[in-house]
Structures are given as structure tokens and as C-alpha cells.
Design a protein around this motif. Sequence first.
Motif, PDB file in Angstrom:
ATOM      1  N   THR A   1       0.881  -1.268   0.089  1.00 41.43           N
ATOM      2  CA  THR A   1       0.225   0.169   0.086  1.00 41.43           C
ATOM      3  C   THR A   1       0.927   1.004   0.215  1.00 41.43           C
ATOM      4  OG1 THR A   1      -1.376  -1.145   1.401  1.00 41.43           O
ATOM      5  CG2 THR A   1      -2.018   0.866   1.205  1.00 41.43           C
ATOM      6  N   THR A   2       1.873   1.271   0.687  1.00 38.71           N
ATOM      7  CA  THR A   2       2.903   2.510   0.790  1.00 38.71           C
ATOM      8  C   THR A   2       3.406   2.790  -0.688  1.00 38.71           C
ATOM      9  OG1 THR A   2       3.363   1.460   2.893  1.00 38.71           O
ATOM     10  CG2 THR A   2       5.061   3.315   2.001  1.00 38.71           C
ATOM     11  N   ALA A   3       3.832   1.613  -1.236  1.00 42.01           N
ATOM     12  CA  ALA A   3       4.386   1.864  -2.749  1.00 42.01           C
ATOM     13  C   ALA A   3       3.220   2.261  -3.665  1.00 42.01           C
ATOM     14  CB  ALA A   3       5.017   0.280  -2.970  1.00 42.01           C
ATOM     15  N   LEU A   4       2.073   1.666  -3.322  1.00 40.45           N
ATOM     16  CA  LEU A   4       1.123   1.967  -4.408  1.00 40.45           C
ATOM     17  C   LEU A   4       0.833   3.223  -4.272  1.00 40.45           C
ATOM     18  CD1 LEU A   4      -1.384   1.236  -6.382  1.00 40.45           C
ATOM     19  CD2 LEU A   4      -2.684   0.769  -4.449  1.00 40.45           C
ATOM     20  N   LYS A   5       0.632   3.820  -2.987  1.00 41.89           N
ATOM     21  CA  LYS A   5       0.099   5.437  -2.673  1.00 41.89           C
ATOM     22  C   LYS A   5       0.956   6.115  -3.177  1.00 41.89           C
ATOM     23  CE  LYS A   5       0.777   7.028   1.443  1.00 41.89           C
ATOM     24  NZ  LYS A   5       0.465   7.494   2.900  1.00 41.89           N
ATOM     25  N   ALA A   6       2.424   6.011  -3.096  1.00 42.00           N
ATOM     26  CA  ALA A   6       3.209   6.783  -3.882  1.00 42.00           C
ATOM     27  C   ALA A   6       2.951   6.939  -5.422  1.00 42.00           C
ATOM     28  CB  ALA A   6       4.651   6.504  -3.555  1.00 42.00           C
TER      29      ALA A   6
ATOM     30  N   VAL B   1      -3.921  -1.158   6.722  1.00 40.90           N
ATOM     31  CA  VAL B   1      -3.705  -0.531   5.339  1.00 40.90           C
ATOM     32  C   VAL B   1      -4.459   0.875   5.444  1.00 40.90           C
ATOM     33  CG1 VAL B   1      -4.849  -0.655   3.180  1.00 40.90           C
ATOM     34  CG2 VAL B   1      -3.540  -2.494   4.081  1.00 40.90           C
ATOM     35  N   ASN B   2      -5.540   0.723   6.355  1.00 43.54           N
ATOM     36  CA  ASN B   2      -6.318   2.143   6.512  1.00 43.54           C
ATOM     37  C   ASN B   2      -5.468   3.098   7.286  1.00 43.54           C
ATOM     38  OD1 ASN B   2      -8.830   3.464   6.490  1.00 43.54           O
ATOM     39  ND2 ASN B   2      -8.872   3.487   8.666  1.00 43.54           N
ATOM     40  N   GLU B   3      -4.392   2.741   7.922  1.00 47.75           N
ATOM     41  CA  GLU B   3      -3.669   4.051   8.572  1.00 47.75           C
ATOM     42  C   GLU B   3      -2.814   4.396   7.369  1.00 47.75           C
ATOM     43  OE1 GLU B   3      -1.047   3.210  11.884  1.00 47.75           O
ATOM     44  OE2 GLU B   3      -3.053   2.087  12.987  1.00 47.75           O
ATOM     45  N   VAL B   4      -2.228   3.439   6.402  1.00 50.28           N
ATOM     46  CA  VAL B   4      -1.232   3.827   5.311  1.00 50.28           C
ATOM     47  C   VAL B   4      -2.154   5.106   4.310  1.00 50.28           C
ATOM     48  CG1 VAL B   4      -0.055   3.062   3.456  1.00 50.28           C
ATOM     49  CG2 VAL B   4       0.038   1.853   5.580  1.00 50.28           C
TER      50      VAL B   4
ATOM     51  N   VAL C   1      -6.455   6.683  -2.223  1.00 43.58           N
ATOM     52  CA  VAL C   1      -6.900   5.271  -2.030  1.00 43.58           C
ATOM     53  C   VAL C   1      -7.897   5.167  -1.136  1.00 43.58           C
ATOM     54  CG1 VAL C   1      -5.853   2.766  -1.938  1.00 43.58           C
ATOM     55  CG2 VAL C   1      -4.512   4.884  -2.759  1.00 43.58           C
ATOM     56  N   ARG C   2      -8.833   4.187  -1.596  1.00 45.22           N
ATOM     57  CA  ARG C   2      -9.969   3.936  -0.544  1.00 45.22           C
ATOM     58  C   ARG C   2     -10.018   2.542  -0.204  1.00 45.22           C
ATOM     59  NH1 ARG C   2     -10.335   8.126  -0.064  1.00 45.22           N
ATOM     60  NH2 ARG C   2     -10.982   9.974  -1.674  1.00 45.22           N
ATOM     61  N   LEU C   3     -10.578   2.178   0.929  1.00 46.64           N
ATOM     62  CA  LEU C   3     -10.501   0.694   1.323  1.00 46.64           C
ATOM     63  C   LEU C   3     -11.733  -0.047   1.222  1.00 46.64           C
ATOM     64  CD1 LEU C   3      -8.438  -0.941   3.146  1.00 46.64           C
ATOM     65  CD2 LEU C   3      -9.889  -0.069   5.176  1.00 46.64           C
ATOM     66  N   SER C   4     -11.475  -1.205   0.875  1.00 44.73           N
ATOM     67  CA  SER C   4     -12.755  -2.329   0.732  1.00 44.73           C
ATOM     68  C   SER C   4     -12.272  -3.584   1.334  1.00 44.73           C
ATOM     69  CB  SER C   4     -13.028  -2.494  -0.711  1.00 44.73           C
ATOM     70  OG  SER C   4     -13.767  -3.372  -0.884  1.00 44.73           O
TER      71      SER C   4
END
Length: 250
Positions: free
Chosen positions: A23-28, A50-53, A59-62
Motif C-alpha cells: 500500500t505504501t508503494a501504491l500510494k506513492a 492498510v487504513n492507516e497507510v 486510495v479507498r478501502l474495501s
Amino acid sequence: MRTPIIAGNWKLNKTISEAVALTTALKASVADVNDVEIIVAPPFTALAAVNEVIAGSNVRLSAQDVYSEDTGAFTGEVSAPMLKDVGCEYVIIGHSERRQYFGETNESVNQKVKAALAHDLKPIICVGEQLEEREAGQTETIIENHVTGGIAGLSVTELLTCVIAYEPVWAIGTGKTATPTQAQEVHSFIRGLLTSVYSADVASQLCIQYGGSVKPENAAELMAQPDVDGALVGGASLEAESFAQIVKFG
Ligand code: PGA
């Protein structure tokens, strides 16, 4: 116009630390994207981390599933209020693997959809035919059953909170993508169905994703189809780079 929705369904993959790294890599990689709704669906155990990241990002959470009851003696299940509490905005419901291996039916899908909506979660309702059904010319019958069963009893507002994901079972995890024409045919059939159940105006607003072996190489041509409004991605969402490429399909 419909905003494209690209969701990564991680299925039974990623420990907490792996999920945080992905998630960290994706977010960037997708930080500059503002014309696509980007969703990740980690396993239950990684949702909180993941919600914290993703806090404050695009980016949304499912979640990948939900139970239809809120609380009670249902060992092993996770409810809509719990998913809302952990930061989910979406929940995948009725994925073909749930239907195939865990006895999910149109009825249970419909109950789950209603439970999700009651707690302000947006359902991503999965529909799709198996290979034998396609070969027997039953694709439209199956899709009609899945769609009308899944959305039974929903108001217009509730329906428009949902996303429908067309995922031909023969294309999931097989490397065999539906051709853009095959995908468009079914997507347009679904929109036609919604037109007859609701109205053309309502049908034109609903997002219909395609899923089944979506990769960076085929995302653009699938998304170019008039009724394909996004993608539900399994395998290719497990690497930040390939998922980010799909998100940037344009
Ligand atoms: P796949 O899975 O991209 O690995 O084919 C799609 C899905 O099941 O949502």
C-alpha cells in the motif's frame, strides 16, 4: 459522466507487513491520479493497518466480504458495522470464489448488499457466468439472475451506491481475458437490464466494472469500451507497479 473505479482484490494474500509495504508503494505511485476512484481490498486481518497507510490519500478501502447480520452467534463472520469501524468504504459481495467454494447464492448476496447499504458501505456486487454456461448460450440468463437477485428490493438511491462487477468465471486467474467486445456485450446487456428494472437515466449512472485477468497490457482497450467503467483486478493488484499502471490506463 461515470468516474472509472479500479479496485484491487487481494484475495487470500498478504500478511500485515506485506500489505503495508504494497500500500505504501501504491500510494506513492498513484498520488497524482485524480480522475479515477482507486480501491484496495486486503484480507480482513490487514484492513486496519492498510487504513492507516491510506489516511488522507486518494486510495479507498474495501473488504472482500461481509456477513448479513450485525452481531450475534455467527462464528468466523465479520459484519458491516465492524467493516465501517475499521475504515472500509466499499465491500466486495458475491465474488465467484465465494459462490463457488463457500455456497454464496443470489439470496445471500442480496442480504449482504442490504446489510452493507444499511451501514453506509458501498457494495461491489460480482456477477459472471462459468465457461460451460457461456458455451451453452446461457450467459445472459445467468447474468440476469445474478444482477436481479443481487439488487432485489433496492431503491434508486441504494442501487446508485452500488458498483456491479462483471467477472466471467472462465477469465478469473486464468490469464484468459474476455475480449473487449465480449466484455462490452455483457456490460451493455447489464445496463439494458437496469434500464428495464429502473430507468435509462439510473442505468446510465451506474458504474459497471470488468474483472478477469485484467493486466497493464489489456486495461486500456477494455476501459475504452463504452459500458466498461472500471476494473476489478486480482493477480495484477498484488504488485504496486502493475496495479498503478492499470489505474493509469488512460
Ligand atoms: P484476476 O482476478 O485478475 O486474478 O483474474 C479477478 C478477480 O477475481 O476479481
